[in-house]
Scaffold this active site. Structure first.
Site, PDB file in Angstrom:
ATOM      1  N   TRP A  40       0.830  -1.196   0.000  1.00  0.00           N
ATOM      2  CA  TRP A  40       0.000   0.000   0.000  1.00  0.00           C
ATOM      3  C   TRP A  40       0.875   1.261   0.000  1.00  0.00           C
ATOM      4  O   TRP A  40       1.900   1.332   0.663  1.00  0.00           O
ATOM      5  CB  TRP A  40      -0.898   0.028   1.237  1.00  0.00           C
ATOM      6  N   ASN A  42       0.153   5.843  -0.207  1.00  0.00           N
ATOM      7  CA  ASN A  42      -0.743   6.959  -0.509  1.00  0.00           C
ATOM      8  C   ASN A  42       0.032   8.265  -0.573  1.00  0.00           C
ATOM      9  O   ASN A  42       0.874   8.425  -1.466  1.00  0.00           O
ATOM     10  CB  ASN A  42      -1.969   7.007   0.408  1.00  0.00           C
ATOM     11  N   ASP A  43      -0.187   9.236   0.318  1.00  0.00           N
ATOM     12  CA  ASP A  43       0.299  10.604   0.137  1.00  0.00           C
ATOM     13  C   ASP A  43       1.800  10.699  -0.128  1.00  0.00           C
ATOM     14  O   ASP A  43       2.607  10.083   0.584  1.00  0.00           O
ATOM     15  CB  ASP A  43       0.033  11.429   1.392  1.00  0.00           C
ATOM     16  N   ARG A 159      -3.168  18.507  11.200  1.00  0.00           N
ATOM     17  CA  ARG A 159      -2.089  17.653  10.719  1.00  0.00           C
ATOM     18  C   ARG A 159      -1.499  18.174   9.407  1.00  0.00           C
ATOM     19  O   ARG A 159      -1.974  19.130   8.821  1.00  0.00           O
ATOM     20  CB  ARG A 159      -2.597  16.228  10.508  1.00  0.00           C
ATOM     21  N   ASP A 160      -0.427  17.493   8.976  1.00  0.00           N
ATOM     22  CA  ASP A 160       0.154  17.662   7.644  1.00  0.00           C
ATOM     23  C   ASP A 160       0.877  19.006   7.496  1.00  0.00           C
ATOM     24  O   ASP A 160       0.480  19.885   6.729  1.00  0.00           O
ATOM     25  CB  ASP A 160      -0.906  17.506   6.558  1.00  0.00           C
TER      26      ASP A 160
END
Length: 570
Positions: A40, A42-43, A159-160
């Site tokens: 997997w 993602n970002d 977040r982020d």
């Protein structure tokens, strides 16, 4: 120790199984970034250019629970896989290391500093290279004083973290923002370790939780800044002027959430950009999710998700809008022996003109000189599978009988099934609503679906739809996947989606990059990305299609593209 050895052995077996499954999957892209071992992803996280060693770094959300994978490249195209950069090995990150950014400090060592959030959304952390002299920066040390920002000390949940920038007196104070449900919150620091909360960078945004915010000046943009947020399932941008004296941002474009202010009209989310001093450009990465079922480990295919081609961000001629296009380095993938060019060709309405080039790794170009429903037909099989990526008419009105605008719902209610105007009125009264669809569900009621974006048009006898801001004429990018796969159970992408080209565009310059299941279409500064999963082995045909009217194409040309899979660290 025995249990640890067993866990390690099981993990190794799982990784080997997933890699074997991925290699057998024809949907696996061959020149886009997909990590090793396959699993997997993602970002994109913390991309940066290392000025000391002259290498590009890309990190990304990987595995479950999330950690930061890590790869390095000299050209943004050919990547070497490195060990995990940030693992779940501290008390504060046991639930996962979530998204963040990289900042090159102004110290003598030009230290890359990673700033990131953790799964609980209530702590921000930093990390730095363990050995700055290592050209690959394989090992990273988490700051002993983590978390540097926490809700326990009054910070808002969020977040982020973004890349930080210097401001204040003599450029001596760091500024950074992260996303909250109110927008982008600013923090300042004299040393990158001690941070003080300031205020929101925005104040009138109507969207929800801001994920993966970004804030940067556009290179060559005369001071124009971009503020970006991943929200409502899309990546929106707004542009304006940054005033450092009071750390404020004055918009020149529409606010965040405008449907024509997207980095990409298709499958593209959680993007992250970085400044590349080598070519004075802002480089953008985006997460391209699957459009078929996959579990948190990528099963049953052995992998899940792709990073987009790296794209340059530039300012459009209007001084307000943003253009994106793949970086120049992509050209090195071209197989020059496969080059073809057709100066001009007219395709009759309702027909497809087959091109001699075939394959599932392609770069195709054409200029649309006439027609409004035209483009490339790719991944075309003898059994009726094909995907269309091109342009269409962009006329939208406030009330359209027999039209569905599928997707983008943020509010669905049951209403009187005899009057679609009820739904139209509900949209007009809600500032968040950009479009609506009224769906008849006989015999007793209908559904009123309010939408935060403007989805692609889809004919439907049971629907009536409308948009807040009517669009007369013009062209739009269109991805039509209604015939892309015979597997209708697993493949979710049997739909059409679109997004407007700039006002006044009458001649679309199309560029399509095909990499097995990955399709990235660019035209006039805009982009639309989709995923397609044909089932037949001969789904490699390529053609030019024309819809309800004849289409004239000028300068049709292209190449087959070579593979550039991620390589293991030697």
């Amino acid at each position: 120790p025995v249990n640890s050895m067993r866990s390690f052995a099981l993990a190794a077996i799982l990784a080997a199984v997933l890699c074997a499954l991925a290699r057998a999957d024809n949907a696996l892209p061959q020149y886009h970034f997909v990590p090793l071992p396959h699993n997997w992803m993602n970002d994109p996280n913390g991309p940066f250019y290392d000025p000391v060693h002259g290498l590009y770094h890309l990190m990304y959300q990987y595995l479950t629970p999330r950690v930061w994978g890590h790869a390095v490249s000299s050209d943004l195209i050919h990547w070497i896989q490195l060990p995990i950069a940030l693992n779940t090995d501290m008390w504060y990150d046991q639930g996962g290391v979530y998204s963040g950014s990289a900042t090159i400090l102004d110290d003598e060592a030009r230290t890359p500093m990673l700033s990131y959030s953790v799964s609980t959304n209530d702590m921000q952390c930093i990390a730095y290279p363990t050995n700055r002299s290592d050209p690959y920066l394989v090992q990273w040390t988490k700051f002993p004083g983590n978390p540097i920002i926490t809700t326990k000390k009054g910070a808002p949940p969020g977040r982020d973290d973004t890349t930080a920038w210097l401001g204040g007196v003599n450029g001596s104070v760091w500024r950074m923002v992260y996303g909250t449900d109110q927008g982008a919150i600013i923090f300042t620091s004299p040393d990158f370790r001690t941070w003080t909360q300031s205020h929101l960078l925005n104040s009138d945004d109507p969207t929800g939780m801001w994920e993966c915010p970004d804030f940067f000046p556009v290179p060559g943009g005369d001071g124009v800044h971009v503020l970006k947020a991943s929200t409502l399932g899309r990546d929106f941008w707004t542009t304006g002027t940054y005033i450092d004296a009071n750390i404020s941002f004055v918009r020149a474009s529409k606010d965040m959430g405008a449907p024509d202010q997207l980095y990409d009209y298709g499958r593209f989310y959680a993007s992250k950009s970085f400044y590349d001093p080598v070519k004075d450009r802002q480089v953008l990465w985006g997460w391209i999710p699957e459009e078929r079922d996959a579990d948190p480990h990528g099963a049953p295919y052995g992998w899940a998700s792709v990073q987009s081609l790296p794209r340059s961000i530039t300012l459009a001629d209007d001084g307000v809008s943003i253009n994106t296009y793949p970086v120049d380095e992509v050209a090195q993938l071209r197989d020059q022996s496969t080059y073809f060019i057709i100066p001009q060709i007219k395709v009759s309405a309702g027909s497809v003109y087959p091109l001699k080039i075939t394959g599932a790794q392609l770069e195709l170009h054409a200029t649309l000189a006439g027609g409004s429903s035209c483009g490339f037909q790719v991944l075309w099989s003898s059994g009726g599978e094909y995907t269309r990526m091109g342009v269409g008419n962009n006329s939208l009105t406030g009330y359209m009988l027999g039209i569905d605008l599928p997707g983008g719902d943020y509010n669905v209610t049951n209403v009187n099934y005899q009057d679609p105007h009820i739904c139209q009125a509900a949209c007009i009264s809600d500032p968040r609503c950009q479009a609506w669809t009224y769906v008849v569900r006989p015999p007793l009621y209908a559904s009123c679906c309010l939408k935060g974006t403007v989805p692609a048009v889809n004919p439907s006898a049971t629907c009536t739809s409308g948009v807040r801001n009517p669009v007369a004429g013009g062209l739009s990018l269109v991805g039509d996947l209604t015939h892309s796969s015979l597997n209708k159970t697993d493949h979710h992408a049997a739909d059409i989606n679109s997004g407007p080209l700039p006002a006044g565009v009458t001649s679309a310059d199309l560029a399509l990059f095909v990499d097995h299941s990955m399709l990235e279409l660019f035209s006039n500064g805009k982009a639309l990305t989709r995923r397609a999963y044909p089932t037949l082995a001969d789904a490699v045909g390529v053609g030019l299609y024309a819809g309800s009217a004849d289409c004239t194409f000028n300068n049709v040309y292209g190449w087959a593209l070579k593979s550039a899979p991620v390589q293991p660290n030697p």
